[in-house]
Design an enzyme around this catalytic site. Structure first.
Site, PDB file in Angstrom:
ATOM      1  N   HIS A 129       0.877  -1.187   0.000  1.00  0.00           N
ATOM      2  CA  HIS A 129       0.000   0.000   0.000  1.00  0.00           C
ATOM      3  C   HIS A 129       0.914   1.237   0.000  1.00  0.00           C
ATOM      4  O   HIS A 129       0.981   1.979   0.991  1.00  0.00           O
ATOM      5  CB  HIS A 129      -0.893  -0.037   1.245  1.00  0.00           C
ATOM      6  CG  HIS A 129      -2.076   0.891   1.188  1.00  0.00           C
ATOM      7  ND1 HIS A 129      -2.347   1.689   0.081  1.00  0.00           N
ATOM      8  CD2 HIS A 129      -3.068   1.149   2.093  1.00  0.00           C
ATOM      9  CE1 HIS A 129      -3.432   2.391   0.320  1.00  0.00           C
ATOM     10  NE2 HIS A 129      -3.889   2.084   1.523  1.00  0.00           N
ATOM     11  N   GLN A 132      -0.147   4.932   1.006  1.00  0.00           N
ATOM     12  CA  GLN A 132      -0.405   5.091   2.440  1.00  0.00           C
ATOM     13  C   GLN A 132       0.890   5.438   3.170  1.00  0.00           C
ATOM     14  O   GLN A 132       0.920   6.292   4.062  1.00  0.00           O
ATOM     15  CB  GLN A 132      -0.992   3.783   3.012  1.00  0.00           C
ATOM     16  CG  GLN A 132      -1.262   3.850   4.497  1.00  0.00           C
ATOM     17  CD  GLN A 132      -2.393   4.805   4.854  1.00  0.00           C
ATOM     18  OE1 GLN A 132      -3.478   4.693   4.319  1.00  0.00           O
ATOM     19  NE2 GLN A 132      -2.145   5.738   5.763  1.00  0.00           N
ATOM     20  N   CYS A 263      -3.451   3.192   9.481  1.00  0.00           N
ATOM     21  CA  CYS A 263      -3.877   3.589   8.132  1.00  0.00           C
ATOM     22  C   CYS A 263      -5.392   3.722   8.025  1.00  0.00           C
ATOM     23  O   CYS A 263      -5.890   4.390   7.135  1.00  0.00           O
ATOM     24  CB  CYS A 263      -3.342   2.608   7.096  1.00  0.00           C
ATOM     25  SG  CYS A 263      -4.034   0.949   7.232  1.00  0.00           S
TER      26      CYS A 263
HETATM   27  N1  NVA Z   1      -4.396  -4.357   5.226  1.00  0.00           N
HETATM   28  C1  NVA Z   1      -5.629  -3.673   4.945  1.00  0.00           C
HETATM   29  C2  NVA Z   1      -5.383  -2.221   4.629  1.00  0.00           C
HETATM   30  C3  NVA Z   1      -6.620  -1.409   4.415  1.00  0.00           C
HETATM   31  C4  NVA Z   1      -6.330   0.013   4.015  1.00  0.00           C
HETATM   32  C5  NVA Z   1      -6.343  -4.352   3.779  1.00  0.00           C
HETATM   33  O1  NVA Z   1      -5.667  -4.739   2.821  1.00  0.00           O
HETATM   34  O2  NVA Z   1      -7.553  -4.520   3.841  1.00  0.00           O
HETATM   35  N1   CP Z   2      -6.214   3.465   4.449  1.00  0.00           N
HETATM   36  C1   CP Z   2      -6.946   3.267   3.354  1.00  0.00           C
HETATM   37  O1   CP Z   2      -6.416   2.961   2.276  1.00  0.00           O
HETATM   38  O2   CP Z   2      -8.281   3.420   3.514  1.00  0.00           O
HETATM   39  P1   CP Z   2      -9.433   3.034   2.488  1.00  0.00           P
HETATM   40  O3   CP Z   2      -9.477   1.522   2.430  1.00  0.00           O
HETATM   41  O4   CP Z   2     -10.683   3.614   3.070  1.00  0.00           O
HETATM   42  O5   CP Z   2      -9.119   3.603   1.134  1.00  0.00           O
END
Ligand code: NVA
Ligand code: CP
Length: 307
Positions: A129, A132, A263
């Site tokens: 990510h 982020q 996050c």
């Molecule tokens: N690890 C989480 C992050 C969400 C922003 C996911 O992948 O769902």
């Molecule tokens: N932290 C983040 O990416 O949030 P969302 O899943 O709401 O986009």
């Protein structure tokens, strides 16, 4: 032309240049000055998973840069009915100026990028990510914590843990990751991070003890125990992650004035206690706001790399 699919592809200097741009853009935005760096450009935003922050921050961001975002849900696209990613890429990238994708496998992002005529930005995959982490680092910088930085990541060895590995190993700070046994970070990603760390001077410590990871840390962070796509594992994961909640006892081990970052979305009294979350809510929501500013920095930087 460059894509932004993982921090692995960027040097320390490039990451810091994007952060500097974000700082400048944020400062101006606070005075309601919106320089139209991406005037009339269109950002295609493809979502194969849910989102609050990523969707809103990219859509508002491109608007403030003088362009327009179009939200494309895989439920509505032919992609959701089996049209190949590479065909979707060859169509959409002929019509828009930049693409952001949130998807499952990192290989899907790479496939799109391989066939795309325009820069592609990851809005999260199962592996990483990266946008982020740009927001997280911007927040750390704003709180004046970037010197002698020691980050403790407590929880799942997931996309967020992998992204912290890349950021730390590129920028050269200390990162301690504590996961339950069986939920460690990916071995290949760790090996890449260790190779970068050997050059940058970063210290990467991997273990299964949250307490020792938090000792004297300047930032403690965590993420959900159940990422998108893992809903069927919920019950088992809640059992396996016992003892990994960031609570006041863990925070007390950190350096005085340590930050807590998340996050979001946060699941209170699972990965973080309600008490710790609320005590650090200003930092957490500043981090969420910084998605907007950091991603504007990334988009402007990528636009400047176009051939
Ligand atoms: N690890 C989480 C992050 C969400 C922003 C996911 O992948 O769902
Ligand atoms: N932290 C983040 O990416 O949030 P969302 O899943 O709401 O986009």
């Amino acid at each position: 032309m460059r894509h932004f699919l993982t921090l692995k592809d960027f040097s320390k200097e490039e990451i810091l240049a994007m952060i500097d741009l974000a700082v400048q853009i944020k400062k101006e935005a606070k005075k309601k000055i919106y320089e139209p760096f991406l005037k009339d450009q269109v950002l295609g935003m493809i979502f194969e998973k849910s989102s609050t922050r990523t969707r809103v921050s990219f859509e508002v961001g491109i608007h403030q840069l003088g362009g327009k975002g179009i939200f494309l849900s895989s439920n509505d696209l032919q992609l959701g009915r089996g049209e190949p990613m590479k065909d979707t890429a060859r169509v959409i990238s002929r019509m828009v100026d930049m693409v952001m994708i949130r998807t499952f496998a990192q290989s899907k992002l790479e496939e799109f990028a391989r066939y795309s005529k325009v820069p592609v930005i990851s809005g999260l995959s199962d592996s990483y990510h990266p946008v982020q982490l740009m927001a997280d680092y911007l927040t750390i910088k704003e709180y004046g914590k970037e010197k002698d930085l020691v980050v403790a990541y407590i929880g799942d060895g997931n996309n967020m843990a992998h992204s912290w590995l890349m950021l730390a190993s590129k920028l050269g700070f200390e990162l301690r990751i504590a996961t339950p046994k069986g939920y460690e970070v990916d071995a290949a990603i760790l090996a890449d991070a260790q190779a970068f760390a050997a050059q940058s001077g970063a210290k990467i410590i991997i273990g299964n003890d949250p307490k020792s990871a938090c000792e004297n840390a300047s930032v403690i962070t965590t993420d959900t125990w159940i990422s998108m796509g893992q809903e069927s594992e919920k019950e088992q994961r809640i059992k396996d992650f016992e003892g990994f909640m960031v609570d006041a006892t863990l925070m007390a081990l950190a350096k005085r004035g340590a930050m807590f970052l998340h996050c979001l979305p946060a699941y209170r009294n699972y990965e973080v206690s309600e008490e710790v979350f609320e005590a650090h809510s200003e930092e957490i929501f500043c981090e969420a706001e910084n998605r907007l500013h950091a991603q504007k920095g990334v988009m402007v930087w990528l636009d400047r790399q176009k051939d």
